[in-house]
Enzyme design. Structure first.
Site, short mmCIF file in Angstrom:
data_model
loop_
_atom_site.label_atom_id
_atom_site.label_comp_id
_atom_site.label_asym_id
_atom_site.label_seq_id
_atom_site.Cartn_x
_atom_site.Cartn_y
_atom_site.Cartn_z
N GLU A 178 77.17 31.07 4.28
CA GLU A 178 77.16 29.86 3.48
C GLU A 178 77.45 30.17 2.01
O GLU A 178 77.07 31.22 1.50
CB GLU A 178 75.79 29.18 3.59
CG GLU A 178 75.50 28.79 5.02
CD GLU A 178 74.15 28.13 5.23
OE1 GLU A 178 73.94 27.59 6.31
OE2 GLU A 178 73.32 28.17 4.30
N CYS A 203 78.10 29.81 -5.77
CA CYS A 203 77.08 30.76 -5.33
C CYS A 203 77.55 31.33 -4.00
O CYS A 203 77.74 30.59 -3.04
CB CYS A 203 75.75 30.02 -5.16
SG CYS A 203 74.45 31.05 -4.46
N CYS A 260 70.14 39.54 5.71
CA CYS A 260 69.73 40.49 4.66
C CYS A 260 68.63 41.38 5.24
O CYS A 260 67.77 40.91 5.99
CB CYS A 260 69.20 39.74 3.44
SG CYS A 260 68.67 40.85 2.10
N CYS A 288 62.28 39.74 2.22
CA CYS A 288 61.33 39.14 1.28
C CYS A 288 60.61 37.97 1.98
O CYS A 288 61.26 37.17 2.67
CB CYS A 288 62.03 38.66 0.02
SG CYS A 288 62.93 39.99 -0.81
N CYS A 320 61.86 34.14 1.80
CA CYS A 320 63.30 33.87 1.85
C CYS A 320 63.78 33.71 3.29
O CYS A 320 63.56 34.60 4.12
CB CYS A 320 64.04 35.02 1.16
SG CYS A 320 65.84 34.91 1.32
N CYS A 334 68.16 27.86 -3.39
CA CYS A 334 67.86 29.28 -3.28
C CYS A 334 66.96 29.57 -2.10
O CYS A 334 65.95 28.91 -1.92
CB CYS A 334 67.09 29.76 -4.50
SG CYS A 334 68.04 29.77 -5.96
N1 SAH Z 1 69.33 39.35 -2.61
C1 SAH Z 1 69.51 39.00 -3.96
C2 SAH Z 1 70.40 37.81 -4.14
C3 SAH Z 1 70.22 36.67 -3.18
S1 SAH Z 1 68.69 35.81 -3.29
C4 SAH Z 1 68.18 38.80 -4.65
O1 SAH Z 1 67.16 38.75 -3.98
O2 SAH Z 1 68.17 38.73 -5.87
C5 SAH Z 1 68.93 34.83 -4.76
C6 SAH Z 1 67.67 34.33 -5.39
O3 SAH Z 1 67.04 33.34 -4.57
C7 SAH Z 1 66.65 35.42 -5.62
O4 SAH Z 1 66.10 35.42 -6.89
C8 SAH Z 1 65.63 35.06 -4.58
O5 SAH Z 1 64.41 35.60 -4.87
C9 SAH Z 1 65.65 33.56 -4.59
N2 SAH Z 1 64.98 32.95 -3.43
C10 SAH Z 1 64.89 33.45 -2.18
N3 SAH Z 1 64.16 32.63 -1.39
C11 SAH Z 1 63.77 31.59 -2.17
C12 SAH Z 1 63.01 30.40 -1.93
N4 SAH Z 1 62.51 30.11 -0.72
N5 SAH Z 1 62.82 29.55 -2.97
C13 SAH Z 1 63.34 29.82 -4.16
N6 SAH Z 1 64.07 30.90 -4.44
C14 SAH Z 1 64.28 31.79 -3.46
FE1 SF4 Z 2 67.45 39.43 0.74
FE2 SF4 Z 2 66.38 37.04 0.40
FE3 SF4 Z 2 65.12 39.19 -0.55
FE4 SF4 Z 2 67.41 38.36 -1.72
S1 SF4 Z 2 65.46 37.25 -1.64
S2 SF4 Z 2 66.83 40.48 -1.13
S3 SF4 Z 2 68.51 37.58 0.09
S4 SF4 Z 2 65.51 38.73 1.62
#
Ligand code: SAH
Ligand code: SF4
Length: 360
Positions: A94, A107, A114, A118, A121, A337
């Protein structure tokens, strides 16, 4: 066999020049072809009308040109547009178009899924399915720019879609080189922001790149205990190691590192967290982007109240940090995000979505 033909979408300009030369053609044709593909969004060689007929036929016969195929296009009430792309192997990713004035932002994704896991996410829940190729990363930008009518307009790129860009380092950097080429979209690295969860060796490599994008670090917590609970990678690269890498990162004049901080209700959003965050960032040219959690089924955290977010922001501002609160865009179409997870055409529960992804 067609699969053995080189894919024009995967070649940077130098590689395309060499490939054409290898086929007995002049190198400058590579720039013409690049212009067609990137500047005009033309992917059919027979329509590249400033090439001789024999070259057009040759390109058609000897090369392929793959572009991510749009299979989903959702428009949010706030104007955000989420595109679902199908790749050559049927995998889906996406990308999101955020049409804010004055700047437009794409974006884009760097991986299918991934590996970083985290806890807040959705993409992390998928695990890593595979890396995107450089052509697939750049191809999202080509397809987005063509579909949204932005080929002739300036736009920003944020590597904040699915995946961890520093975990797919070479392909990500090659894609940026391809997009930077003057005959391509001529995107200046100042318009690109790479967001990373903090792979320290990748940060040190990035520090040496001639084409250096802006840097955003996903910090999210102020103690190792708390961060390791949210971001598993923290047990390998703890806070101090990431902040040290940031301190030695060569910043251009007036530029700063963005620290992203996803705010989870009652978890990392206390005044004490804010004060600790300010202390951690002291001495680093930084700005803070607070991201109130976008909740989703299967994510065991809540979004804090606006009051908690404001209080947190205020504490940082009192300590002279530049702080912004990220507006959540496209939540109604799951384009915000951390909400990027590919689903089928019909509405499905999180569990069904997950089964779909894992089963593929
Ligand atoms: N993997 C990279 C880039 C993709 S994630 C990273 O983690 O930086 C992009 C952003 O979205 C990151 O700052 C991540 O922490 C945030 N993000 C992930 N899950 C989210 C959620 N459920 N609500 C808000 N932001 C989120
Ligand atoms: Fe991966 Fe999501 Fe963590 Fe970014 S925030 S590193 S996309 S698991």
């Amino acid at each position: 066999m067609s699969t053995l033909r080189p894919d024009l979408a995967e070649l940077d300009l130098t590689e395309l020049e060499a490939a054409l030369e290898g086929h007995g053609y002049e190198r400058f044709h590579a720039r013409q072809i690049y212009r067609w593909i990137y500047k005009r969004g033309v992917t059919d060689p027979s329509k590249m009308t400033d090439l001789s007929r024999s070259l057009r036929e040759h390109v058609e016969a000897e090369f392929t040109l793959s572009t991510p195929r749009i299979v989903g296009d959702d428009l949010s009430i706030d104007g955000t547009r989420k595109l679902v792309f199908e790749l050559a192997d049927g995998r889906r990713i996406e990308s999101v178009f955020i049409p804010d004035t004055p700047s437009m932002t794409f974006c884009i994704s760097t991986q299918v899924g991934c590996a970083m896991g985290c806890g807040f996410c959705l993409t992390g829940k998928m695990g890593l399915v595979r890396n995107l190729t450089a052509g697939e990363i750049a191809g999202q930008v080509r397809a987005l720019a063509t579909t949204t009518g932005m080929l002739d307009h300036p736009f920003n790129i944020v590597l904040m879609g699915m995946g961890e860009p520093l975990h797919n380092y070479d392909n990500t950097m090659k894609a940026l080189r391809m997009l930077h080429a003057e005959q391509g979209l001529a995107i200046s690295p100042r318009r690109v922001t790479l967001s990373t969860v903090g792979l320290v060796p990748g940060l040190d490599r990035l520090a040496l790149e001639p084409l250096m994008p802006n840097l955003a670090i996903s910090l999210h917590a102020t103690t190792d205990e708390q961060r390791s609970a949210l971001v598993p990678l923290n047990s390998k690269y703890p806070l101090a190691s990431i902040l040290d890498a940031c301190r030695r990162f060569p910043l251009k004049k007036r530029s700063r590192i963005t620290f992203e901080y996803v705010m989870l209700d009652q978890v990392n959003d206390t005044p004490e967290d804010a004060r600790r965050l300010a202390r951690l960032l002291s001495g680093i040219k930084s700005k803070v982007n607070l991201i109130p959690l976008n909740p989703a089924p299967g994510i065991p955290y809540d979004r804090p109240s606006d009051e908690r977010v404001d209080r947190f922001a205020q504490i940082l501002a009192e300590r002279h940090l530049t702080v912004s609160v990220r507006k959540s865009r496209g939540r109604d179409i799951r384009a915000a995000c951390g909400q990027l997870i590919v689903e089928g055409g019909t509405k499905k529960s999180a569990a069904q979505q997950m089964a779909l992804l894992i089963g593929r």
